[in-house]
Design a protein around this motif. Sequence first.
Motif, short mmCIF file in Angstrom:
data_model
loop_
_atom_site.label_atom_id
_atom_site.label_comp_id
_atom_site.label_asym_id
_atom_site.label_seq_id
_atom_site.Cartn_x
_atom_site.Cartn_y
_atom_site.Cartn_z
N MET A 196 0.84 -1.19 0.00
CA MET A 196 0.00 0.00 0.00
C MET A 196 0.88 1.25 0.00
N GLN A 197 0.46 2.25 -0.76
CA GLN A 197 1.17 3.53 -0.82
C GLN A 197 0.24 4.65 -0.39
N ALA A 198 0.75 5.57 0.43
CA ALA A 198 0.04 6.80 0.77
C ALA A 198 0.79 7.96 0.11
N ARG A 199 0.07 8.77 -0.71
CA ARG A 199 0.71 9.84 -1.46
C ARG A 199 0.05 11.18 -1.14
N PHE A 200 0.87 12.15 -0.69
CA PHE A 200 0.39 13.49 -0.36
C PHE A 200 0.71 14.44 -1.51
N THR A 201 -0.32 15.11 -2.03
CA THR A 201 -0.15 16.08 -3.10
C THR A 201 -0.52 17.46 -2.57
N PRO A 202 0.46 18.38 -2.37
CA PRO A 202 0.17 19.70 -1.82
C PRO A 202 -0.66 20.54 -2.79
N ILE A 203 -1.47 21.45 -2.24
CA ILE A 203 -2.28 22.31 -3.10
C ILE A 203 -1.47 23.46 -3.67
N ASP A 204 -0.26 23.71 -3.13
CA ASP A 204 0.54 24.81 -3.65
C ASP A 204 1.34 24.44 -4.89
N GLY A 205 1.15 23.19 -5.38
CA GLY A 205 1.82 22.78 -6.61
C GLY A 205 3.21 22.22 -6.42
N SER A 206 3.70 22.15 -5.18
CA SER A 206 5.03 21.59 -4.95
C SER A 206 5.00 20.08 -5.12
N ALA A 207 6.16 19.46 -5.11
CA ALA A 207 6.27 18.02 -5.41
C ALA A 207 5.55 17.17 -4.37
N PRO A 208 4.88 16.10 -4.80
CA PRO A 208 4.21 15.21 -3.86
C PRO A 208 5.22 14.46 -2.98
N SER A 209 4.73 13.94 -1.85
CA SER A 209 5.51 13.09 -0.96
C SER A 209 4.74 11.80 -0.77
N SER A 210 5.44 10.68 -0.57
CA SER A 210 4.75 9.40 -0.42
C SER A 210 5.57 8.45 0.43
N THR A 211 4.89 7.39 0.87
CA THR A 211 5.55 6.29 1.57
C THR A 211 4.76 5.02 1.29
N SER A 212 5.39 3.86 1.48
CA SER A 212 4.73 2.57 1.22
C SER A 212 4.95 1.63 2.39
N ARG A 213 3.99 0.73 2.56
CA ARG A 213 4.08 -0.31 3.58
C ARG A 213 3.56 -1.62 2.97
N THR A 214 4.05 -2.76 3.47
CA THR A 214 3.60 -4.06 3.02
C THR A 214 2.77 -4.72 4.11
N ALA A 215 1.59 -5.21 3.74
CA ALA A 215 0.69 -5.89 4.67
C ALA A 215 0.53 -7.35 4.26
N GLN A 216 0.58 -8.25 5.22
CA GLN A 216 0.37 -9.67 4.96
C GLN A 216 -1.12 -10.00 5.14
N ILE A 217 -1.73 -10.49 4.07
CA ILE A 217 -3.16 -10.78 4.08
C ILE A 217 -3.37 -12.29 4.00
N SER A 218 -4.15 -12.85 4.93
CA SER A 218 -4.41 -14.28 4.98
C SER A 218 -5.68 -14.64 4.22
N LYS A 219 -5.78 -15.89 3.77
CA LYS A 219 -7.02 -16.38 3.17
C LYS A 219 -8.12 -16.44 4.22
N ILE A 220 -9.35 -16.22 3.77
CA ILE A 220 -10.50 -16.30 4.66
C ILE A 220 -10.93 -17.76 4.80
N GLY A 221 -11.32 -18.15 6.01
CA GLY A 221 -11.79 -19.51 6.24
C GLY A 221 -13.18 -19.74 5.66
N THR A 222 -13.48 -20.97 5.27
CA THR A 222 -14.79 -21.29 4.69
C THR A 222 -15.45 -22.45 5.43
N LYS A 223 -16.76 -22.55 5.23
CA LYS A 223 -17.54 -23.69 5.73
C LYS A 223 -18.40 -24.20 4.58
N THR A 224 -18.30 -25.50 4.32
CA THR A 224 -19.06 -26.12 3.23
C THR A 224 -20.16 -27.00 3.82
N THR A 225 -21.36 -26.86 3.29
CA THR A 225 -22.48 -27.70 3.70
C THR A 225 -23.04 -28.41 2.47
#
Length: 299
Positions: A107-136
């Motif tokens: 995921m990246q978060a990007r800040f864009t200033p309203i004064d027209g100056s250069a944007p700033s950003s940062t990124s992070r990695t998240a570990q996402i697990s599979k969702i468990g299921t139930k079968t009937t």
Amino acid sequence: MQSTPAATRRTALAALLSCVAIIAATLIAVAPAASAAVTVNLTVGSGTVGVVQTVKASLSSGLIGTPAGQMSFFVAGAEIASAPIGGSDGSSVTAKWLPTKAGSNTMQARFTPIDGSAPSSTSRTAQISKIGTKTTISVPATAENGAHVQLSASVKVSRGEYVPTGTVTFKLSTGATIGKATLDGAGNASTNAPLPGNSTRVGIVAVYSGDAGATASNSSAGYVKVSVGATSLKLDVPETVPLGSPVTMTVTITPASARGKVVFKINGVTMNTVTVVNASASFTWTAKKPGTYRVVTEY
């Protein structure tokens, strides 16, 4: 006392130096301050496919107050949310994220200033697990031997909004596969499958194979009581035999998938009980005295 020319020159020089000092002080006071860097901070945790989580982005800088602009959130290059930040909107914003893929998500978060100056950003990695299921599984309570029956399965997640995709395999409790079906948009699958011809009670299990976001799962067994569904019996017995000669009596059962046992009776007395094999059963008997005998078979 009258000033000498030398004194006059010294006085004029001192006045000039004073003016220069005043001018120099004024120039230093109006020089622009150096600009301060803006840092974007992103908070995102591990999660589960189909379960919404809240992510947070904030700004920090050496300036007085927080610079105004727009904060945007991206996952795999696609924007998932955007909100104003800075000024009266405060120094932080939050957004809702619904993960759709298991594994590492950047995921990246990007800040864009309203004064027209250069944007700033940062990124992070998240570990996402599979969702468990139930079968009937859903099966008919009864069916005739050898018939095709409607089998239905439903696959649901333990929580969240994810809808499983993929295939359900229907298996006998012995492990033999009797049918397959693809899940629809609601997580349901159904098919017509044949029942085996050698059992009076059939156990059937639905096996879900899982997909990119959901784990595999098996249903508990559903049981079908199978009736023979025989429609007729045909008994073959010779009309006359010599005394002391063995007599073979054979009964044929319709339909051909019939199974179970046949009882042979002579003059009302049970003589033998025989297991049906290939839709027939036979019994050999020898009369001990001459006469007429009545043969009856019960299935």
